[in-house]
Design an enzyme around this catalytic site. Structure first.
Site, PDB file in Angstrom:
ATOM      1  N   THR A 172      -5.896   5.144   4.308  1.00 29.41           N
ATOM      2  CA  THR A 172      -5.911   4.676   5.699  1.00 29.41           C
ATOM      3  C   THR A 172      -4.579   5.043   6.299  1.00 29.41           C
ATOM      4  OG1 THR A 172      -7.302   2.761   5.205  1.00 29.41           O
ATOM      5  CG2 THR A 172      -5.905   2.572   7.142  1.00 29.41           C
ATOM      6  N   ARG A 226     -20.823   0.090   4.254  1.00 31.31           N
ATOM      7  CA  ARG A 226     -19.703  -0.841   4.091  1.00 31.31           C
ATOM      8  C   ARG A 226     -18.607  -0.553   5.144  1.00 31.31           C
ATOM      9  NH1 ARG A 226     -13.940  -0.361   3.288  1.00 31.31           N
ATOM     10  NH2 ARG A 226     -13.235  -2.312   2.411  1.00 31.31           N
ATOM     11  N   ILE A 227     -18.120  -1.605   5.767  1.00 34.28           N
ATOM     12  CA  ILE A 227     -17.025  -1.496   6.723  1.00 34.28           C
ATOM     13  C   ILE A 227     -15.892  -2.397   6.244  1.00 34.28           C
ATOM     14  CG2 ILE A 227     -16.324  -1.835   9.149  1.00 34.28           C
ATOM     15  CD1 ILE A 227     -18.606   0.153   8.944  1.00 34.28           C
ATOM     16  N   GLY A 228     -14.668  -1.920   6.326  1.00 31.64           N
ATOM     17  CA  GLY A 228     -13.515  -2.748   5.963  1.00 31.64           C
ATOM     18  C   GLY A 228     -12.839  -3.336   7.187  1.00 31.64           C
ATOM     19  N   ASP A 229     -11.580  -3.628   7.051  1.00 30.61           N
ATOM     20  CA  ASP A 229     -10.812  -4.241   8.139  1.00 30.61           C
ATOM     21  C   ASP A 229     -10.374  -3.245   9.212  1.00 30.61           C
ATOM     22  OD1 ASP A 229      -9.189  -3.049   6.030  1.00 30.61           O
ATOM     23  OD2 ASP A 229      -7.477  -3.673   7.253  1.00 30.61           O
ATOM     24  N   THR A 274      -3.294  -2.184   5.739  1.00 31.54           N
ATOM     25  CA  THR A 274      -3.968  -1.238   4.848  1.00 31.54           C
ATOM     26  C   THR A 274      -4.238  -1.967   3.531  1.00 31.54           C
ATOM     27  OG1 THR A 274      -3.854   0.951   3.792  1.00 31.54           O
ATOM     28  CG2 THR A 274      -1.792  -0.259   3.966  1.00 31.54           C
ATOM     29  N   GLY A 275      -5.184  -1.440   2.779  1.00 34.79           N
ATOM     30  CA  GLY A 275      -5.501  -2.090   1.509  1.00 34.79           C
ATOM     31  C   GLY A 275      -6.899  -2.672   1.523  1.00 34.79           C
ATOM     32  N   GLN A 276      -7.135  -3.578   0.598  1.00 34.23           N
ATOM     33  CA  GLN A 276      -8.490  -4.119   0.396  1.00 34.23           C
ATOM     34  C   GLN A 276      -8.995  -4.841   1.654  1.00 34.23           C
ATOM     35  OE1 GLN A 276      -9.707  -3.744  -2.851  1.00 34.23           O
ATOM     36  NE2 GLN A 276     -11.667  -4.751  -2.536  1.00 34.23           N
ATOM     37  N   GLY A 277      -9.866  -4.134   2.392  1.00 31.86           N
ATOM     38  CA  GLY A 277     -10.281  -4.600   3.713  1.00 31.86           C
ATOM     39  C   GLY A 277     -10.939  -5.960   3.721  1.00 31.86           C
TER      40      GLY A 277
HETATM   41  N1  ASP Z   1      -8.319  -1.019   4.623  1.00 27.55           N
HETATM   42  C1  ASP Z   1      -9.217   0.056   4.285  1.00 27.55           C
HETATM   43  C2  ASP Z   1     -10.586  -0.513   4.071  1.00 27.55           C
HETATM   44  O1  ASP Z   1     -10.716  -1.532   3.431  1.00 27.55           O
HETATM   45  C3  ASP Z   1      -8.813   0.859   3.095  1.00 27.55           C
HETATM   46  C4  ASP Z   1      -7.350   1.229   2.937  1.00 27.55           C
HETATM   47  O2  ASP Z   1      -6.501   0.795   3.684  1.00 27.55           O
HETATM   48  O3  ASP Z   1      -7.036   1.980   2.023  1.00 27.55           O
HETATM   49  O4  ASP Z   1     -11.540   0.108   4.497  1.00 27.55           O
END
Ligand code: ASP
Length: 338
Positions: A197, A225-228, A248-251
């Site tokens: 991201t 699937r949609i994240g944050d 960024t990271g686990q949405g």
């Molecule tokens: N935040 C993003 C998601 O969960 C992934 C990422 O930041 O690497 O879709």
């Protein structure tokens, strides 16, 4: 209080004491200023800086900046990214300006620049979010070319590798740990790992803030699937009176605590950006629980209206790029909570 201020010595970067300072650990730069997530942010900041240095608008800077990452085919953002578990690249993005205007696209396929489509949603429709085939239809009507949808060479290889086990274990990469074999990391020309991201926030010369965020989400995710990242308040939030934050990271876990909005609200209460990011990360950790949190990664960055900036990570390995002058575009390692 100048005697209490100590200027950071960044060695070869030769940062000027006039433009960059740390006061009791608070990092400040004169405006304009742009921050973005991960090391891919260096190239993105360069493009954003061209706009900011000429007195341009933060909104234009954050759009043009992340377009560089979206266009890079050997990167995990944009059409070169890893596909979902059915083999399709699906993209999410959002953008927000200094007047609470915002736009986002979700589950967008075959369009090279989701961030620019998100901006069109913001500027040309009465809506905030468009998803899937509707978002694609809108993009094409707006003149965005429909691309082939063929996977990049890196993504093909990674997907073939993943298919061998087809194990559904969606994990956001933790940079200092061994990645899943299937999650073949792609490399930039300079050999650095790249990430999934890019989030960018900027403060322009007029003192206005804006932000952008664009991603392919998780490699080999469940279709749909949609994240944050495309969710205003979770992946990105801007309040021009207070500050801006991007995640960024686990949405899924960032959504649960409304990450970016939480950080901006903490800054409104008087916290500096790094402390606000840390507090939000503590909330994420509390909600997730330490054992499960050890298996994921998350990173936040923020800028305040006055040009203070900072970031925080759940785990070691998250860095962000800061640019505030022609020759001052550098990476900062975020402090980890765990
Ligand atoms: N935040 C993003 C998601 O969960 C992934 C990422 O930041 O690497 O879709």
């Amino acid at each position: 209080m100048l005697h209490r201020r100590h200027f950071l010595q960044l060695g070869s970067l030769g940062l000027s004491a006039l433009t960059f300072s740390s006061f009791r650990g608070r990092m400040t730069a004169q405006k304009p200023l742009v921050l973005s997530t991960w090391d891919a942010g260096i190239a993105a900041n360069k493009a954003a800086w061209q706009i900011l240095r000429n007195g341009g608008r933060a909104l234009d800077a954050v759009e043009q900046g992340v377009r560089v990452t979206e266009a890079s085919l050997n990167c995990c953002v944009g059409l070169g990214a890893n596909p979902d578990r059915d083999g399709y690249v699906t993209l999410d993005a959002c953008i927000m300006d200094e007047n609470f205007n915002c736009g986002s696209v979700l589950f967008l396929e075959k369009i090279k620049h989701p961030i620019s489509v998100a901006r069109r949603v913001m500027e040309k429709t009465p809506h905030v979010m468009l998803a899937g085939s509707g978002a694609q239809q809108f993009a094409v009507a707006e003149g965005f070319p429909l691309e082939s949808g063929e996977l990049s060479e890196d993504a093909k290889r990674a997907y073939q590798n993943w298919l061998k086990k087809s194990e559904y274990k969606p994990v956001i990469n933790i940079e200092n740990s061994k990645r899943q074999e299937a999650f073949v990391p792609t490399k930039l020309e300079n050999g650095d790992w790249n990430h999934d991201t890019i989030g960018m926030i900027a403060l322009d010369a007029k003192g206005n803030l804006s932000g952008s965020c664009t991603t392919s989400g998780m490699g080999f995710k469940m279709r749909g699937r949609i994240g944050d990242s495309p969710i205003i308040g979770a992946g990105l939030f801007v309040d021009n009176e207070v500050g801006a934050a991007v995640a960024t990271g686990q949405g899924e876990d960032i959504i649960r605590i409304c990450g970016a909005h939480t950080i901006v609200e903490l800054m409104r209460q008087g916290m500096d950006p790094e402390t606000a990011c840390k507090k939000a990360m503590e909330r994420l950790l509390k909600v997730k629980g330490i054992d499960k949190a050890k298996a994921i990664q998350a990173g936040f960055i923020a800028i305040s209206k006055s040009g203070e900036y900072g970031g925080y990570a759940l785990q070691k390995g998250f860095n962000f790029a800061v640019c505030h002058a022609d020759d001052k575009n550098f990476l900062v390692d975020a402090k980890p909570l765990i």
